[in-house]
Design an enzyme around this catalytic site. Sequence first.
Site, short mmCIF file in Angstrom:
data_model
loop_
_atom_site.label_atom_id
_atom_site.label_comp_id
_atom_site.label_asym_id
_atom_site.label_seq_id
_atom_site.Cartn_x
_atom_site.Cartn_y
_atom_site.Cartn_z
N TYR A 281 0.75 -1.40 -0.07
CA TYR A 281 -0.09 0.00 0.07
C TYR A 281 0.91 1.37 -0.03
O TYR A 281 0.59 2.15 -0.55
CB TYR A 281 -0.99 -0.15 1.20
N GLU A 288 1.54 6.61 -6.82
CA GLU A 288 0.59 7.43 -7.43
C GLU A 288 0.95 8.78 -7.18
O GLU A 288 0.74 9.52 -7.97
CB GLU A 288 -0.50 7.09 -6.50
#
Length: 357
Positions: A281, A288
């Site tokens: 994650y 991102e």
Amino acid sequence: MALTPLVYWAQRHEEIYLRVELTDAQNIKVHVDDNVLHFQAQGHGAKGQNLYEFNLEFLSPVKTQVAHKSTQRQVNITVKKGQRGWWERLTKLERKPLFLAPDFDRWLDESDAELEIRQKEEKKNRQKASQHDEEGFISLKTVFLFTYNLVQFLGYSWIFVNMTIRLLTFGQDSFYDTFHTISGVMFFCQIFAAIEVLNAAFGVVRTGVIPTVIQLFGRNFILFIIFGCLEEMQNKPVVFFVFYPWSAIEIFRYPFYMLECFNTEWKLLTWLRYSLWIPLYPLGALAEAVAVIQSIPIFDESNLFSIPLPKAIGTSVKFSYVLRVHLALLFLGLFINFRHLYKQRQRRLRTKKRKAQ
């Protein structure tokens, strides 16, 4: 010298309940011998910290199995009657011991106890009837959830295997055409993932709506806005580093849900489902963030999605402002999801450890 604690009692047709007023009780010894209950424990009672004990000879025969549970404030004891029935008193002697009193918190008359039994039976029958009526729905729900998770597993597996093979075959050159090779299936999987929000919102699955929405919105914003709308971003290596953690997480998450549809579990898969997200994650969120940062000058130059303002003001609201806000929200969303998943991991793996013990 041992002292006598305060003891409160109540009964049902099949059980006797005793509540011993003893704080922080230790070294508890409780057993029934010749229809006499023997109790001894160290704790803080009415006369301070001391050794407390008592004996009770019951009015009628009881079973020798005794259940007891100690809390911070008291010791609760449950004794099963030898035969179902209602006793006129607790002890064989008509004269009640001085330390014994009714437990009015649990006290019921015989008629009230019968009513309690009937209510429990009616509730159980209603639950059975409800379960029987919903068997068809449960079956359809199971088929639906299994099919959805299977489709998503196959989609993300194709993505992960394809990217891995291309990486091993072409090395770093595979980074630059990841979008053109993978984006079609990734678009499908992420659009299809909207079903997860509906499942959470309508209670089809027990999970939080907000974490599901955050993950879906965050991924789709990167996929459709950053990569889908900017051709300049589609050839950048960052696409690979975004897609790879996404798919790596899902190829273990969806098989876990598939097995859960049939109340089946593989311990290794469970551990992977609740552990792999810990490194993946943050890595995905970092990739991102890099994609958002790289897209800011492109949006500024192209004025794509910019909002024109009146000529009197003579400027426009650039979409890059939205990207900067999204960048902050990205890490806030990461924190919310990380906390949600950590709590899930604690509950799931702690429960398994307790069962193993």
